[in-house]
Design a protein around this motif. Structure first.
Motif, PDB file in Angstrom:
ATOM      1  N   PRO A 400      26.850  53.866 110.070  1.00  9.78           N
ATOM      2  CA  PRO A 400      26.155  54.104 109.180  1.00  9.78           C
ATOM      3  C   PRO A 400      25.900  55.829 108.833  1.00  9.78           C
ATOM      4  O   PRO A 400      25.843  55.937 109.631  1.00  9.78           O
ATOM      5  N   SER A 405      23.285  53.315 102.971  1.00 10.00           N
ATOM      6  CA  SER A 405      22.850  52.713 103.710  1.00 10.00           C
ATOM      7  C   SER A 405      21.830  52.175 104.049  1.00 10.00           C
ATOM      8  O   SER A 405      21.485  51.702 103.077  1.00 10.00           O
ATOM      9  N   ASN A 406      21.120  51.362 104.821  1.00 11.20           N
ATOM     10  CA  ASN A 406      20.873  49.959 104.566  1.00 11.20           C
ATOM     11  C   ASN A 406      19.150  50.531 104.603  1.00 11.20           C
ATOM     12  O   ASN A 406      18.095  50.161 103.519  1.00 11.20           O
ATOM     13  N   ILE A 428      19.665  51.486 111.826  1.00 11.02           N
ATOM     14  CA  ILE A 428      20.207  51.536 110.826  1.00 11.02           C
ATOM     15  C   ILE A 428      19.573  52.992 109.992  1.00 11.02           C
ATOM     16  O   ILE A 428      19.320  53.929 110.247  1.00 11.02           O
ATOM     17  N   GLU A 468      22.249  49.253  97.396  1.00  6.79           N
ATOM     18  CA  GLU A 468      23.260  47.987  97.912  1.00  6.79           C
ATOM     19  C   GLU A 468      21.870  48.717  98.919  1.00  6.79           C
ATOM     20  O   GLU A 468      21.957  47.830 100.347  1.00  6.79           O
ATOM     21  N   ALA A 469      21.522  49.398  99.465  1.00  4.08           N
ATOM     22  CA  ALA A 469      20.227  49.324  99.946  1.00  4.08           C
ATOM     23  C   ALA A 469      19.461  48.023 100.422  1.00  4.08           C
ATOM     24  O   ALA A 469      18.955  47.114  99.424  1.00  4.08           O
ATOM     25  N   GLU A 470      18.535  48.105 101.003  1.00  4.31           N
ATOM     26  CA  GLU A 470      17.513  46.751 102.106  1.00  4.31           C
ATOM     27  C   GLU A 470      16.534  46.956 101.758  1.00  4.31           C
ATOM     28  O   GLU A 470      15.828  46.705 101.408  1.00  4.31           O
TER      29      GLU A 470
END
Length: 605
Positions: A400, A405-406, A428, A468-470
């Protein structure tokens, strides 16, 4: 007189923007993209149809600043880490795509349409470029921008955007314009280019970064916007003064700030200007289209558009197979990038000024580009079933990085640092955003990359990759996160789980109806921990300490429930924990002090 001039100026732009708004909405609704909407709107209001707006040439001069801003934003994407991670696709796949497609399309134009070699190259090389303005929104809306397929497409588009500078140089070398012949020789232009790039890089390190740091300390957003626009204009003006491409100056300005903490803030501030001026650019292109020249040769326009699409799709499909893509993915990539792009219009104008292409040829091939762009959404829809028969392999992604990034952490103080380090320990990827310049500098000394920016702004969150991040984690101190902000972030980025650091119970109650996944009071756990340590020191039995903590947590939750229902901080005052019967039921003799850092991992929070 001035009043009348101002009136005419406004009267021209009102129908221009009005038609643009209507047609962009229609074309967006049809899935054809905003670019085609701008081109059609420009053609309608232009002098050859409704003639509502005049002087398209002057508008084009203003609009070309949008191209400079686009290249500045492209440069901001080129952080060294990202360049290194995608180097094979950018400088391998991207280079081969531009060269092979350019040669193939030039050959088709030379042998199929009877153009001279120089004219065929002046037309074919620009047609090798695809439309970044059309393809990236398509990838983003489909949720594929951060997938391996999307990153490969982005890498190719990135190299195409970079290649505009050498393509402008090639056209200048082939120029038949006597004014160009009187310019400096090629070796001197090369020397000017190297000196200008070196000067811009040094200016970025020793002038611009301290300037943005100073503005960041003052917290003046307007100055930040002004400084960003000045950077683009000054860099482009320097290159133009040396007889070079202004676009190159804007691009270098972006690159020299790509690895700075101010990248996301600059992207968010410049993006609205880029969008408006790029839209004006496409409107001007539509106004300048010679519709009579197109009407005289409609079959030629259609045939050349089909030849362009087929040539690019076949070449990119073959390259995709050579780079070990599955045939379905390679086909999808070829069709996605089969159209001409917005930079073709810029290069066609350069070729016309160089007397390589007649104005009628520019209009005809501009129509070819426009028609090819119109086909892309239909091609993708018609071939979706064939391309989707096999699920796209996700594979192992490289480690990552800050882009894509998540997790997105807003606020990298004491609280955010702990959250970020724990997430990073699990692999992460995190992107860190803060406005404290001093803290950003200190974090950099420890190897943490923190970007400057106001993380409560939706546009900046989008630039930082929130789409796009979780996880989006607001770790800001004080009471900076409102329920309205959480609602807006959730609406803009529904895929992300939102966590909020609450300053106190009042802040927690304010967020009761928000869509936050979790809200954490910043001092609750540390206060409970200190109370446990204090009870241990004075000799309270461990089982009684556990009972006390359990009792407190239950009563605290009950108070919160009652306060939520009543909407009143004073509700349930009688539920404040007071249990005299628990006092020191089992003391130890002369207890030893127990520093918090020596507490066993088995201890409770």
């Amino acid at each position: 007189m001035e009043h009348g001039g101002a009136h005419n100026y406004i009267a021209e732009y009102a129908p221009l923007f009005g038609f643009a708004l209507v047609f962009v909405l229609i074309f967006r609704r049809l899935g054809l993209g905003a670019t085609l909407g701008y081109l059609v709107a420009g053609a309608l209001v232009g002098p050859q149809l409704l003639d509502l707006v005049g002087d398209a040439e002057n508008k084009m001069v203003i609009a070309e600043f949008g191209i400079a801003l686009l290249l500045f934003l492209v440069g901001l994407e080129l952080s060294p880490a990202r360049l290194w991670r995608m180097k094979n696709d950018i400088f391998g796949f991207g280079l081969l795509q531009v060269v092979l497609c350019g040669i193939a399309i030039s050959a088709v134009i030379a042998f199929g349409a009877g153009f001279s070699g120089a004219a065929a190259l002046a037309l074919g090389l620009p047609l090798a470029l695809s439309s970044t303005a059309q393809v990236l929104p398509m990838l983003q809306s489909a949720g594929r921008l951060r997938t391996p397929f999307g990153e490969r497409a982005f890498s190719i588009l990135l190299f195409q955007d970079l290649s505009i500078v050498p393509l402008i140089t090639i056209i200048a070398v082939m120029s038949r314009n006597p004014a160009d012949a009187g310019g400096p020789p090629g070796w001197l232009l090369g020397l000017y280019t190297m000196l200008a790039i070196t000067g811009l890089v040094l200016a970025g390190r020793y002038v611009l970064r301290p300037l943005f740091r100073l503005i960041g300390n003052w917290g003046e957003r307007e100055l930040f916007v002004f400084a960003g626009l000045f950077t683009v204009v000054a860099s482009a003006a320097l290159m133009q003064a040396l007889g070079l491409s202004p676009a190159l100056g804007a691009f270098v300005a972006g690159v020299m700030l790509a690895d700075s903490p101010y990248r996301h803030e600059l992207e968010a501030d410049i993006e609205p200007f880029r969008s408006i001026l790029l839209g004006l650019f496409f409107l001007s292109v539509g106004m300048l289209l010679d519709l009579s020249a197109i009407a005289e040769r409609p079959l030629f326009v259609i045939a050349m558009a089909l030849a362009l699409i087929a040539t690019k799709a076949v070449v990119i499909f073959g390259l995709g197979l050579a780079f070990r893509m599955g045939w379905r993915q390679a086909l999808g990539l070829g069709l996605l990038l089969s159209q001409g792009g917005e930079f073709a219009f810029v290069l066609f104008a350069q070729a016309q000024n160089a007397m390589l292409i007649a104005p009628e040829g520019v209009s005809v091939f501009s129509a070819v580009v426009t028609l090819s762009m119109a086909t892309t959404p239909f091609l993708m829809m018609l071939t979706r079933r064939f391309r989707a028969e096999q699920a796209e392999p996700q594979g192992e992604r490289e480690g990552p990085v800050s882009d894509g990034s998540n997790a997105l952490i807003i606020g990298y103080g004491r609280f955010g640092q702990t959250v970020g380090q724990m997430l990073s320990a699990q692999g992460i990827g995190v992107t860190l955003v803060d406005t404290d310049i001093e803290m950003i500098d200190v974090a950099g000394q420890f190897g943490a990359k923190v970007y400057y920016g106001d993380g409560t702004r939706i546009d900046l969150l989008r630039q930082a990759g929130a789409g796009e991040a979780e996880l989006i984690l607001f770790c800001l101190d004080q009471d900076q996160v409102s329920a309205e902000l959480v609602e807006a972030v959730h609406e803009a980025f529904p895929k992300a789980s939102i966590f909020v650091r609450a300053f106190d119970r009042r802040a927690l109650l304010k967020l009761k109806d928000s869509p936050a996944t979790g809200v954490v009071r910043e001092l609750l756990e540390s206060a409970i921990k200190m109370a446990r340590l204090a009870m241990e020191v004075v000799g309270v039995d461990p089982s009684e300490i556990d009972k006390t903590e359990d009792f407190y947590r239950k009563r605290d939750r009950e108070r919160l429930r009652l306060q939520y229902e009543a909407g009143d901080m004073l509700a349930a005052r009688e539920a404040i924990t007071q249990r005299p019967e628990l006092r020191f039921s089992a003391r130890r003799e002369q207890p030893e002090p127990l520093p918090s850092e020596e507490v066993s991992d088995d201890d409770r929070p």
